[in-house]
Design a protein around this motif. Sequence first.
Motif, PDB file in Angstrom:
ATOM      1  N   ARG A  35       0.697  -1.293   0.240  1.00  0.00           N
ATOM      2  CA  ARG A  35      -0.030  -0.346   0.269  1.00  0.00           C
ATOM      3  C   ARG A  35       0.712   1.221  -0.198  1.00  0.00           C
ATOM      4  N   GLU A  36       0.771   2.109  -1.206  1.00  0.00           N
ATOM      5  CA  GLU A  36       1.337   3.587  -1.094  1.00  0.00           C
ATOM      6  C   GLU A  36       0.338   4.793  -0.532  1.00  0.00           C
ATOM      7  N   HIS A  37       1.100   5.491  -0.042  1.00  0.00           N
ATOM      8  CA  HIS A  37       0.415   6.727   0.090  1.00  0.00           C
ATOM      9  C   HIS A  37      -0.298   7.631  -1.291  1.00  0.00           C
ATOM     10  N   TYR A  83      -8.405  16.463  -3.524  1.00  0.00           N
ATOM     11  CA  TYR A  83      -7.880  15.653  -5.014  1.00  0.00           C
ATOM     12  C   TYR A  83      -8.898  15.775  -6.151  1.00  0.00           C
ATOM     13  N   ALA A 157      -9.503   8.527   2.679  1.00  0.00           N
ATOM     14  CA  ALA A 157      -8.684   8.546   3.369  1.00  0.00           C
ATOM     15  C   ALA A 157      -7.983   7.500   3.888  1.00  0.00           C
ATOM     16  N   PRO A 158      -8.678   6.161   4.658  1.00  0.00           N
ATOM     17  CA  PRO A 158      -7.375   5.066   4.744  1.00  0.00           C
ATOM     18  C   PRO A 158      -7.441   4.098   3.384  1.00  0.00           C
ATOM     19  N   ILE A 160      -6.739   6.070   0.876  1.00  0.00           N
ATOM     20  CA  ILE A 160      -5.771   7.236   0.045  1.00  0.00           C
ATOM     21  C   ILE A 160      -4.555   7.018   1.008  1.00  0.00           C
ATOM     22  N   SER A 161      -4.395   6.810   1.955  1.00  0.00           N
ATOM     23  CA  SER A 161      -3.104   6.782   2.875  1.00  0.00           C
ATOM     24  C   SER A 161      -2.156   5.211   3.117  1.00  0.00           C
ATOM     25  N   HIS A 163      -4.167   2.646   4.546  1.00  0.00           N
ATOM     26  CA  HIS A 163      -3.605   2.095   5.565  1.00  0.00           C
ATOM     27  C   HIS A 163      -4.771   0.688   5.278  1.00  0.00           C
TER      28      HIS A 163
END
Length: 448
Positions: A35-37, A83, A157-158, A160-161, A163
Amino acid sequence: MTTDSSLRSGPGTTGRRSSSRHGGDGGADHRLPGREHLPARQPVATAAAVPVLDVVVPVYNEEKDLRPCVVRLHGHLARTFPYPFRITVADNASTDATPAVAAALAAELPGVRYARLEEKGRGRALRTVWSASDAPVLAYMDVDLSTDLNALLPLVAPLISGHSDLAIGSRLDRSSRVVRGPKREFVSRAYNLILRSSLAAGFSDAQCGFKAIRREVAERLLPMVEDSGWFFDTELLVLAERAGLRIHEVPVDWIDDPESSVHIVRTATEDLKGVWRVGRALAVGALPLDRLARPFGDDPRDRAVTGVERGLARQLVGFCVVGALSTLFYLALYSLFRLGVGPQLANGGALLLSAVANTAANRRLTFGVRGRSGAVRHQAQGLVVFAIGLALTSGSLAALGAASGSASHGTELAVLITANLAATVLRFLLLRAWVFPARACPEPEDVR
């Protein structure tokens, strides 16, 4: 199924899929990438930006509600989402003016496009649009916008981050504020209770029309999902959870749409059929969930740590639970068999049946071994362990008979329980070290 292969785009969108894909050629390597931000919005024109989020709105004969929904959603994203984004209207073979309304919105609003499908089905629409999208985060919501849009950014948001892998809105969270009639409330809670009891689902709300998923996760999961209707997202969540993916839940504010066109009885019937189909497939190990097991290579449980035995605490808890249930099963069988045969035969028969059940339960629940591969060998090794337990318990009964002659039934049970405790400790050690030994965990490959 007939689809419009060229998704019609409004100004400021791109209809081409990104040529870059993480995870190699997608053939031999079934693992998901790390997983990448995702990068923040770049100071470039919206027309040149690939959207970070693609929100799909599935519709069928929604000529009345479609425009207000898309205008409101577009305005909210333009004000609050940091975004580039896209809104995709997925038309499920509408027979009214919905296609014309969708085309007008795509021409009028930047970042809006629509796809036309010639067959109905919410799952079919999501599968089609998500499979063609170039956005790294994919979402969908119902056209009635029953869910308050302030939950949209917390939802994605999780993802995108980096997580989490999937995210769902929950109307059943304690902090959610929901307004709906008692019939829909009962159906929703009953359905989720069925999922928890039959499929061991850990998520709280399967059917809330407010979900998101990372694109690379969707690419691996979508081919495994069979349903094309309302059960689509439930099946997606169950498979994701069984594969060990991370599901983020967001409490939502939700107001029921009294004019909803969803047929509750028909939808519930189809959902129950789906629960049966997925439950049966999971029970026989027919789903290739190993393709997603340990998918990212960043799971701390995969790291070699000296001096710490892998999974020991969890295995002990699982073994104790299975052992307690097996002991009760064994004692019940022994008491039943004792009505017709002597203590040695009763003990041997009860121990044999409970040993087979115990090995099967520990194989799946304690040591996490799934599928049919090696099942016969495991049962054979389990019978060897059973023979050791039989020797301990039979020896205890023989010693009791030699010492007291004719002991009471209560005394026999007390001796057997003590002997079984000793056999249980030995059984765990043998199962862990011999029957289900921990496999060496290879270093994760770099698939980026």
